[in-house]
Structure formats: structure tokens, C-alpha cells
Design an enzyme around this catalytic site. Structure first.
Site, PDB file in Angstrom:
ATOM      1  N   GLY A   1       2.918  -8.518   1.672  1.00 23.96           N
ATOM      2  CA  GLY A   1       3.860  -9.570   1.154  1.00 23.96           C
ATOM      3  C   GLY A   1       4.535  -9.952   2.506  1.00 23.96           C
TER       4      GLY A   1
ATOM      5  N   HIS B   1      -3.786   5.982  -0.934  1.00 22.45           N
ATOM      6  CA  HIS B   1      -2.740   5.421  -0.341  1.00 22.45           C
ATOM      7  C   HIS B   1      -2.815   4.034   0.033  1.00 22.45           C
ATOM      8  CE1 HIS B   1       0.677   6.019   3.094  1.00 22.45           C
ATOM      9  NE2 HIS B   1       1.003   5.199   2.005  1.00 22.45           N
ATOM     10  N   ASP B   2      -1.953   3.187  -0.608  1.00 22.00           N
ATOM     11  CA  ASP B   2      -1.918   1.793  -0.457  1.00 22.00           C
ATOM     12  C   ASP B   2      -2.015   1.209   0.941  1.00 22.00           C
ATOM     13  OD1 ASP B   2       0.831   2.196   0.123  1.00 22.00           O
ATOM     14  OD2 ASP B   2       1.503   1.329  -1.751  1.00 22.00           O
ATOM     15  N   THR B   3      -1.346   2.011   1.836  1.00 20.81           N
ATOM     16  CA  THR B   3      -1.447   1.636   3.333  1.00 20.81           C
ATOM     17  C   THR B   3      -2.816   1.729   3.721  1.00 20.81           C
ATOM     18  OG1 THR B   3       0.715   1.943   3.699  1.00 20.81           O
ATOM     19  CG2 THR B   3      -0.339   1.856   5.571  1.00 20.81           C
TER      20      THR B   3
END
Length: 487
Positions: A414, A244-246
Site C-alpha cells: 500500500g 507470512h504476507d511479507t
């Protein structure tokens, strides 16, 4: 971290709007990233008999991933490992190893149908006690309930979440990495598939693959892929990371976990704290906080806020209307606004689906008796103020629900580039904000692989110390109310 040597690994980092392949050069006292490839992630709409359905273009994504790995291998022939992270909840269904259909996008409007199907069998409060997951209408278990109703699970023998699907296409091995599997709503608190809940929802147990931890070596690149990429020998191994990218991003938050909150800010803003144990109270459920798996068995106790999606989709809308607007310019002009702008509820479900978000913001303002923004610059300021307000509120709630004292907020991803957002988050939370690194997800991906390869060692604190040495964050101090431009 003594005894380790410097080496290279590749992070495949797939976001909701773009993907990248990053090469990480890692050693006991070094951490550097180079970009091998970057590519868009553009969903596709196809007609499905009576409606237009939104899907992920996973075949195009895989082509870009393999091309990016080719570029990485040409630059670094001695690449040791590859790991994949991506967004949560969405999945591919397979039969005999073959993908059946195109994976749905979580913003497809079918997802909301699953809520009633699930809650008719398992009530919301009981469900939270079982999985600790915040309610989002597109959570995997709701999507699967729809699939079961329409027969999409018939004849299917495997479910792979998006990063696990790419890991399978790279290695031929089917696994379920725990951090992303935790977002399905079908894991127990100890990180295994919840057989009782799976049965209660009438889902086939055989769909679900063995759960593995981040840092597990899954296999090697498939021979066909090695031939295509002209790899000599066995080539790099394929390693499960915090898929999971988080989860990967939180690895790279340069924080003291016991007193810090984090905001992993990209398409979504994930706001929370890192804990040793889940918080499964009724108050946490009412606040719609989630308990998701973190690397090394930690819990990511957090709340989802709409995030930079509000900006990117608004820009897309204005450009489609023929306006010549760019985000960087709008942010600079928004920073100079001296009048008050409306602050709206960034968590309102009306902002979830693609489309004309500025019109929906105007509708929200009208319904609440306040004046709408008058132009794109004011809309951008209003969006950023509203995100900062939602972030600050979520930080306070995370601290209250977990019993943690928070004295610092870290923003990574970002959003760390957005000076206005960082400053307003500091102002509204009353806490210093430390911004960066921007590429936190790729860094966390790289660090888990590097540790698995013996390039570094130690716990998350040791890995974060390496991040701090390599990426000094930018600090934003809260300003007194009299010094703020807009309120």
C-alpha cells in the site's frame, strides 16, 4: 518458462486491517490479477474477568474467505489452487481439531508479560543466537510463555499460526509453513522446530506441526466446503505459499536481490535485504534486525517499522473526535507544506497500541523539546517524514550489517501508492526508489502457486522477471536538499 500453460489460482491475502481474495491468471508470459472479494478485518474486544482483551475475529474472517472463494469459483470454475497468506506471530490453539478460544491480537497488552518469563529462562543474547529474531514484545514465544503461565496450553494438542489455521479449515490438514513459522522464534537457523529451545521454555513439543516449504500441495478442499461452494469434482488443491504476507510480498519485489533493499509497506513497514544466510551478530541484535524465512530458502534480513498504521490509526482517532478528514486529501495538502515539521522516532513503543496516536506524537515532541504539529495536515506530514527517515535509516543499517552494497530501494504494498512517502524515502536515503506493485503480497502468493501447478517455472529471479513485465514500477529520484519542501 517454456512448456507451461496459462491457468488460474486464487490468493487469500489476509492483512491486519483488511482481507481479499484475488484470482491470478498466470502463464509463461502473462500475469493478471482480478479481485474476487475484499472485506474488512476488524478486531474485537471481549471482557476477560478483569480486563478488556483484543482478539482477531477469525470466524468472521473465515466466512468472508469462503464467500470470496465462492465468488472466485463462479468466475473461474477451473481454478487450480488456493493459497493463504496472513500476518505473523499470532496463532490459534486446538484440541482434537477444534479451536479453543479466540486468537489474541498481537496488539493486546498481555503480550508484554511474556518478555520476562522467556528471558528468565533464556537470555536475550542467547535467544538471538538460537533464532535470529528481532525483539518484539508480541513475538509468538513471548505470547506462548503467557499462555503457559495462565494454563491456556492445558489440554491443547495443536498450535496453528493464522494462515495455517485457515489452510486447516480449507483442507483439514495441519501444517506449519516455514516462512511464517520462522516468526515464532522457535525455529532453528535451518528451518526446523528448535526442540532444545521449546524444552527450555517448558512448551509442549506436540503443539508444533510438521514444517513444510512454500509450494507444497497440502491437500484438497474439504468435501463439506466443496458442497457448500457447489464445486464439481475435486476442485482446486490447497497449496502452502509464503504464508507470512511479507514473504509473499518479497517474491513479487521486481529487484536484483544482490544490490537492492525492499520495503514492504502496509500496516507495518518491513525494511531489509534478501540474503542466502542469516546474520546472527551482536551488532545485528543490537540494531534489532530479524532473520526470517523467505521463499526458496532465502533469508529476509529486515527491521520492522510501525508503517502506515501511524496514519490509519491517526485518521481513525480524528474521525472518532468528529473531524471530517480523509487520508487522500490530507496527503495532498501535506505535500504542499513549506515549513519544517517535527521528525519523531517512528519505532517508539508508545505507538504500538491502538488509541490516540496524535496525542502520543505530541507527547514525544514535548519530551524532546520540539514543537508539536498544529493540525491534522501537519501531523500527516510529520508522520510521513518520520516514516521516510526510519525507512532510510533501516536501509543503511541493513546494508552495513549484511555487507551488501544497496543502490536501489523498492517499495511494494500500500505504501507504493503514497507519492509523498516514496519521494521522501528517496530524498532521505539518497537512493532511487522504485514503487510497486501495490498488490505484491497477492502476486507473490499467486506466483508460488502457479509454479507449483506448472504454469510457470524457474527461480525467484525468473518469477520477478514476470512481475517486471506485468507491473512497471514508478521511479522516484532523490532530490537535492535545496529542492526539498520540508526537512
Amino acid at each position: 518458462m517454456s512448456g507451461a500453460t496459462r491457468g488460474t489460482v486464487a490468493a487469500v491475502d489476509l492483512g491486519a486491517t483488511s482481507g481479499r481474495v484475488m484470482v491470478g491468471h498466470v502463464g509463461p508470459n502473462s500475469l493478471e490479477l482480478d479481485e474476487a472479494a475484499r472485506f474488512p478485518n476488524i478486531p474485537v474486544r471481549v471482557w476477560e474477568g478483569d480486563r478488556s482483551a483484543l482478539h482477531w475475529n477469525v470466524v468472521e474472517l473465515y466466512r468472508n474467505v469462503s464467500d470470496g472463494l465462492g465468488a472466485a469459483l463462479r468466475a473461474e470454475p477451473g481454478l487450480l489452487s488456493v493459497g493463504v497468506d496472513a500476518w505473523a506471530v499470532d496463532y490459534g490453539l486446538l484440541r482434537n481439531g477444534v479451536l479453543r478460544g479466540i486468537p489474541y491480537h498481537y496488539r493486546d497488552d498481555r503480550a508484554g508479560e511474556g518478555t520476562e518469563l522467556v528471558h528468565d529462562r533464556v537470555g536475550a543474547a542467547e535467544l538471538y543466537r538460537e533464532n535470529g529474531l528481532q525483539y518484539l514484545p508480541f513475538n509468538s514465544l513471548y505470547q506462548l510463555a503467557v499462555d503457559r503461565r495462565v494454563g491456556r496450553l492445558d489440554g491443547v494438542d495443536s498450535l496453528l499460526l493464522i494462515p495455517d489455521l485457515f489452510t486447516y479449515w480449507l483442507s483439514g490438514e495441519r501444517v506449519a509453513e516455514r516462512t511464517n513459522a520462522s516468526t515464532t522464534g522457535l525455529l532453528t537457523a535451518d528451518g526446523e522446530w528448535n526442540a532444545g529451545l521449546i524444552d527450555a521454555l517448558d512448551l509442549p513439543r506436540g503443539l508444533f506441526q510438521p514444517v513444510v516449504e512454500a509450494g507444497t500441495t497440502v491437500g484438497s478442499l474439504l468435501p463439506s466446503l466443496r458442497a457448500e461452494l457447489q464445486v464439481r469434482g475435486a476442485g482446486p488443491s490447497v497449496t502452502a505459499v509464503g504464508s507470512h504476507d511479507t514473504a509473499s510480498a518479497v517474491v513479487a519485489v521486481p529487484m536484483r536481490a544482490e544490490t537492492a533493499a525492499y520495503i514492504s509497506c502496509g500496516t507495518w513497514g518491513l525494511v531489509g535485504v534478501e540474503l542466502e544466510h542469516p546474520v546472527l551478530t551482536e551488532a545485528a541484535r543490537a540494531a534489532n534486525f530479524t532473520n526470517e524465512g523467505g521463499v526458496d530458502g532465502h533469508v529476509r534480513f529486515l527491521h520492522n517499522v510501525m508503517g502506515l498504521w501511524l496514519l490509519s490509526e491517526s485518521i481513525r482517532t480524528w474521525q472518532a473526535q468528529g473531524l471530517d478528514v480523509e487520508l487522500v486529501d490530507l496527503l495532498e495538502r501535506a505535500e504542499a507544506i513549506t515549513d519544517s515539521v517535527p521528525v519523531f522516532d517512528a519505532d517508539d513503543p508508545r505507538f504500538l497500541a491502538p488509541g490516540d496516536l496524535p496525542s502520543r506524537i505530541a507527547d514525544w515532541c514535548s519530551e524532546h523539546g520540539i514543537a508539536s504539529p498544529r493540525n491534522p495536515v501537519e501531523y500527516v506530514r510529520s508522520i510521513v517524514e518520520s516514516l521516510a527517515d526510519a525507512f532510510a535509516s533501516a536501509v543503511r543499517t541493513a546494508a552495513d550489517l549484511s555487507g551488501r552494497t544497496v543502490d536501489t530501494v523498492h517499495i511494494v504494498g500500500g505504501g507504493a501508492r503514497n507519492r509523498l512517502l516514496c519521494q521522501l524515502t528517496a530524498d532521505r536515503s539518497g537512493l532511487p526508489v522504485l514503487a510497486g506493485p501495490v498488490e505484491a503480497t497477492a502476486i507473490g502468493n499467486v506466483l508460488v502457486q502457479a509454479r507449483a501447478q506448472g504454469l510457470v517455472n524457474g527461480d525467484l529471479e525468473a518469477l520477478r522477471a514476470l512481475v517486471i513485465r506485468a507491473h512497471q514500477p514508478v521511479q522516484y529520484e532523490p532530490r537535492p536538499a535545496s529542492a526539498r519542501v520540508a526537512r
